[in-house]
Design an enzyme around this catalytic site. Structure first.
Site, PDB file in Angstrom:
ATOM      1  N   GLU A 174       0.840  -1.205   0.000  1.00 53.86           N
ATOM      2  CA  GLU A 174       0.000   0.000   0.000  1.00 53.86           C
ATOM      3  C   GLU A 174       0.877   1.258   0.000  1.00 53.86           C
ATOM      4  OE1 GLU A 174      -2.728  -0.118   3.242  1.00 53.86           O
ATOM      5  OE2 GLU A 174      -3.972   1.500   2.465  1.00 53.86           O
ATOM      6  N   GLY A 203      -8.897   5.409   6.642  1.00 53.56           N
ATOM      7  CA  GLY A 203      -9.765   5.337   7.802  1.00 53.56           C
ATOM      8  C   GLY A 203      -9.179   4.419   8.872  1.00 53.56           C
ATOM      9  N   ALA A 204      -8.481   3.349   8.447  1.00 52.36           N
ATOM     10  CA  ALA A 204      -7.987   2.377   9.424  1.00 52.36           C
ATOM     11  C   ALA A 204      -6.472   2.247   9.464  1.00 52.36           C
ATOM     12  CB  ALA A 204      -8.607   1.006   9.143  1.00 52.36           C
ATOM     13  N   SER A 205      -5.768   2.737   8.453  1.00 52.14           N
ATOM     14  CA  SER A 205      -4.297   2.706   8.545  1.00 52.14           C
ATOM     15  C   SER A 205      -3.712   3.918   7.845  1.00 52.14           C
ATOM     16  CB  SER A 205      -3.738   1.418   7.938  1.00 52.14           C
ATOM     17  OG  SER A 205      -3.767   1.481   6.536  1.00 52.14           O
ATOM     18  N   THR A 206      -2.435   4.134   8.117  1.00 45.35           N
ATOM     19  CA  THR A 206      -1.751   5.271   7.490  1.00 45.35           C
ATOM     20  C   THR A 206      -0.365   4.829   7.054  1.00 45.35           C
ATOM     21  OG1 THR A 206      -1.255   7.627   7.718  1.00 45.35           O
ATOM     22  CG2 THR A 206      -0.784   6.269   9.638  1.00 45.35           C
ATOM     23  N   GLN A 207       0.117   5.354   5.931  1.00 47.63           N
ATOM     24  CA  GLN A 207       1.397   4.934   5.370  1.00 47.63           C
ATOM     25  C   GLN A 207       2.342   6.118   5.198  1.00 47.63           C
ATOM     26  OE1 GLN A 207      -1.331   2.328   5.304  1.00 47.63           O
ATOM     27  NE2 GLN A 207      -1.657   3.683   3.574  1.00 47.63           N
TER      28      GLN A 207
HETATM   29  N1  LIG Z   1     -14.166  14.969   4.885  1.00 45.08           N
HETATM   30  C1  LIG Z   1     -14.132  13.972   4.039  1.00 45.08           C
HETATM   31  N2  LIG Z   1     -13.736  12.802   4.506  1.00 45.08           N
HETATM   32  C2  LIG Z   1     -13.726  11.790   3.661  1.00 45.08           C
HETATM   33  C3  LIG Z   1     -14.107  11.909   2.303  1.00 45.08           C
HETATM   34  N3  LIG Z   1     -13.973  10.707   1.718  1.00 45.08           N
HETATM   35  C4  LIG Z   1     -13.536   9.871   2.680  1.00 45.08           C
HETATM   36  N4  LIG Z   1     -13.400  10.519   3.849  1.00 45.08           N
HETATM   37  C5  LIG Z   1     -12.948   9.997   5.135  1.00 45.08           C
HETATM   38  O1  LIG Z   1     -11.519  10.036   5.116  1.00 45.08           O
HETATM   39  C6  LIG Z   1     -10.990   8.860   5.713  1.00 45.08           C
HETATM   40  C7  LIG Z   1     -10.083   8.191   4.751  1.00 45.08           C
HETATM   41  O2  LIG Z   1     -10.793   7.849   3.621  1.00 45.08           O
HETATM   42  P1  LIG Z   1     -10.119   6.878   2.579  1.00 45.08           P
HETATM   43  O3  LIG Z   1      -8.809   7.409   2.190  1.00 45.08           O
HETATM   44  O4  LIG Z   1     -11.121   6.572   1.541  1.00 45.08           O
HETATM   45  O5  LIG Z   1      -9.883   5.599   3.535  1.00 45.08           O
HETATM   46  P2  LIG Z   1     -10.027   4.073   3.200  1.00 45.08           P
HETATM   47  O6  LIG Z   1      -9.290   3.817   1.954  1.00 45.08           O
HETATM   48  O7  LIG Z   1     -11.446   3.693   3.220  1.00 45.08           O
HETATM   49  O8  LIG Z   1      -9.318   3.408   4.461  1.00 45.08           O
HETATM   50  P3  LIG Z   1      -7.976   2.525   4.536  1.00 45.08           P
HETATM   51  O9  LIG Z   1      -8.381   1.126   4.245  1.00 45.08           O
HETATM   52  O10 LIG Z   1      -7.495   2.705   5.927  1.00 45.08           O
HETATM   53  O11 LIG Z   1      -7.026   3.087   3.530  1.00 45.08           O
HETATM   54  C8  LIG Z   1     -12.182   8.038   6.163  1.00 45.08           C
HETATM   55  O12 LIG Z   1     -12.388   8.351   7.513  1.00 45.08           O
HETATM   56  C9  LIG Z   1     -13.324   8.544   5.330  1.00 45.08           C
HETATM   57  O13 LIG Z   1     -14.545   8.459   6.029  1.00 45.08           O
HETATM   58  C10 LIG Z   1     -14.516  13.186   1.848  1.00 45.08           C
HETATM   59  O14 LIG Z   1     -14.862  13.394   0.700  1.00 45.08           O
HETATM   60  N5  LIG Z   1     -14.525  14.178   2.779  1.00 45.08           N
HETATM   61 CA   LIG Z   2      -7.025   3.863   1.453  1.00 48.60          CA
END
Ligand SMILES: Nc1nc2c(ncn2[C@@H]2O[C@H](COP(=O)(O)OP(=O)(O)OP(=O)(O)O)[C@@H](O)[C@H]2O)c(=O)[nH]1
Ligand SMILES: [Ca+2]
Length: 500
Positions: A174, A203-207
């Site tokens: 990732e 939402g659950a991990s960071t890189q």
């Molecule tokens: N404010 C805002 N938050 C968002 C938006 N889209 C997603 N998020 C939030 O931002 C965070 C990261 O979103 P993503 O990068 O899509 O995360 P993910 O790919 O589902 O999660 P991982 O599996 O950990 O990578 C989550 O808490 C989402 O709820 C947006 O358009 N606006």
């Molecule tokens: Ca992601």
């Protein structure tokens, strides 16, 4: 001398060697023009396509990429053609009803069928990569995670594309593929500008991924690539549970813990939420994750009052506690005993880094101190005022920007040890040249072997240069022909006399 003989003598084109030269030149021109026409392909470009599903913890996105077929190995050629956001939550949320995970993809996959020309469907690869949400589900319930993957697999196989697999990608993949995406789109692999590091916040991990130039003391954090003739040793780490949704749970748990045995009606006064914000939340919503280790069955079904007090400094203090910096078995660590060399160079920060900082209007044009001041004043804003100011923004997102912004600054500064100078070298980005920054493009480029280890042979001349050369040559030949004609042409009178 008869009339026919006289004609032969008068007309220089009747001399065999002149005719041959003229014939050769004409054939040469025709061949060159033909080559120029064949070379002029951009008008009838054939495109290829690839589909990658990013099955994240919070939601799934379907990306369609497009590239000119004959330029597969040139850098910067693959572009995002289309993106579709799957309705509902991430696939890991279907652990109780796995068949629904596959169904959820239908709308976006139908859209993909319409977006990609029909004659290309069969050769278009489809990949699904699941990230931290599915990693957590696998830790919690291996069988459920297998069922969810089987469900999305069955669904994807019903489409006319070339299905290439659905799997949980590793945190290293990732991080590394996010880095490849950013540098590929910025064309850093072929210019001498150096590479940029990649920061991804989910939402659950960071890189965090970058070329450090220093020894990487732990094998888990080191990845080597040879791309376009250059060697890169990357430092990368993925912190599971440190995406912004899971860190919010961790932070709430830490604040609730001391109150658990003291009172039954817990009111949590949270400095990371706005004054005036008040919400009843279930304990389950905090404790239902493998990231939050505390088992509180006694509280199942019960709620607590989550009340904002809007105090940025205290919020940062609370967030700092989610980083364990008490132990490091290497020469230096970020946190939680994870090796990290000092950060180096420029960074591109995407996903939630961008969503949050873009909303807060905090860019790295602001100094780190200014960014903190801006965030401080935002956090103290009354909840009702905010709601009135941003009526179109989802309340869940709106309520969490103070927390998320504070987490981002704390993660960079205290977690990764960013200095104010490193902050200035960081850009919050969503897209580069209209393609979204994220791991998906790098993942596809790698699996389709579209990034060669060695620099591809470049034509001696670019297309424009080639056409110009053809024109000049044709012109020269034309001039030669005219001159040749004038030179060999005998004036009709004297020639006739000479022969007599
Ligand atoms: N404010 C805002 N938050 C968002 C938006 N889209 C997603 N998020 C939030 O931002 C965070 C990261 O979103 P993503 O990068 O899509 O995360 P993910 O790919 O589902 O999660 P991982 O599996 O950990 O990578 C989550 O808490 C989402 O709820 C947006 O358009 N606006
Ligand atoms: Ca992601």
């Amino acid at each position: 001398m008869d009339e026919q003989q006289e004609m032969k003598v008068k007309n220089p084109w009747h001399r065999p060697h002149i005719f041959l030269v003229a014939f050769g030149i004409s054939v040469g021109i025709i061949i060159m023009v033909a080559i120029a026409v064949v070379q002029n392909k951009p008008l009838h470009q054939k495109y290829k396509y690839g589909i990658v599903l990013d099955a994240g913890s919070s939601h799934t996105s379907v990306y369609i990429y497009e590239w000119p077929a004959e330029k597969e190995n040139n850098t910067g050629m693959v572009r995002q053609k289309h993106a579709c956001s799957v309705k509902g939550k991430g696939i890991s949320s279907y652990s109780g009803t796995p068949e629904k995970a596959g169904e959820s993809l239908k709308e976006c996959m139908d859209e993909a069928k319409k977006t990609i020309p029909k004659q290309r469907h069969q050769e278009t690869p489809v990949y699904l990569g699941a990230t931290a949400g599915m990693r957590l589900l696998k830790m919690d319930n291996d069988i459920a995670s297998e069922k969810v993957l089987a469900s999305v697999e069955t669904s994807l196989q019903t489409y006319p594309f070339s299905y290439q697999g659905a799997r949980i990608i590793t945190g290293q993949e990732e991080g590394a593929f996010g880095w490849i995406t950013v540098n590929y789109l910025s064309e850093n692999f072929i210019t001498a500008s150096g590479t940029v590091g990649a920061l991804d916040l989910g939402g659950a991990s960071t890189q965090i991924t970058f070329v450090s130039g220093q020894e990487v003391e732990s094998l888990d954090n080191s990845i080597d690539f040879r791309l376009y003739g250059n060697d890169y040793r990357l430092y990368t780490h993925s912190f599971l549970c440190y995406g912004k949704d899971q860190v919010l749970k961790l932070s709430l748990e830490q604040q609730i813990k001391p109150k658990l045995d003291v009172t039954d009606n817990i009111i949590l006064e949270d400095p990371c939420f706005h004054p005036g914000y008040e919400m009843n939340k279930s304990f389950q919503s905090v404790f239902d994750s493998p990231c939050v280790k505390m088992v509180t069955h006694s509280k199942t079904g019960q709620t607590f009052k989550h009340k904002g007090i809007g105090d940025w400094k205290k919020c940062q203090e609370a967030i700092t506690k989610v980083f364990n910096t008490s132990y490091c078995r290497y020469s230096r660590c970020s946190f939680n005993d994870v090796f990290q060399p000092p950060v180096k160079g420029r960074f591109g920060a995407f996903s939630a880094y961008y969503f949050v900082m873009n909303f807060l209007n905090v860019t790295t044009d602001n100094s780190l101190d200014d960014a903190k001041k801006k965030l401080g004043s935002y956090c103290t804003t009354h909840w009702n005022t905010l709601k009135q100011k941003h009526p179109g923004v989802k309340e869940k997102y709106l309520s969490e920007y103070c927390f998320s912004g504070t987490y981002i600054i704390t993660l960079l500064e205290d977690g990764y040890k960013f200095t104010p100078e490193d902050w200035k070298n960081t850009n919050f980005i969503r897209t580069i040249k209209d393609s979204e920054a994220g791991w998906t493009l790098g993942y596809m480029l790698n699996l389709t072997n579209m990034i060669p280890a060695e620099a591809p042979d470049t034509p001696l001349l670019p297309f424009g240069g080639y056409v110009s050369l053809m024109l000049v040559l044709s012109l020269l030949i034309f001039v030669c022909l005219i001159l040749g004609y004038i030179f060999f042409r005998r004036p009709s009178g004297p020639a006739h006399k000479e022969i007599i």
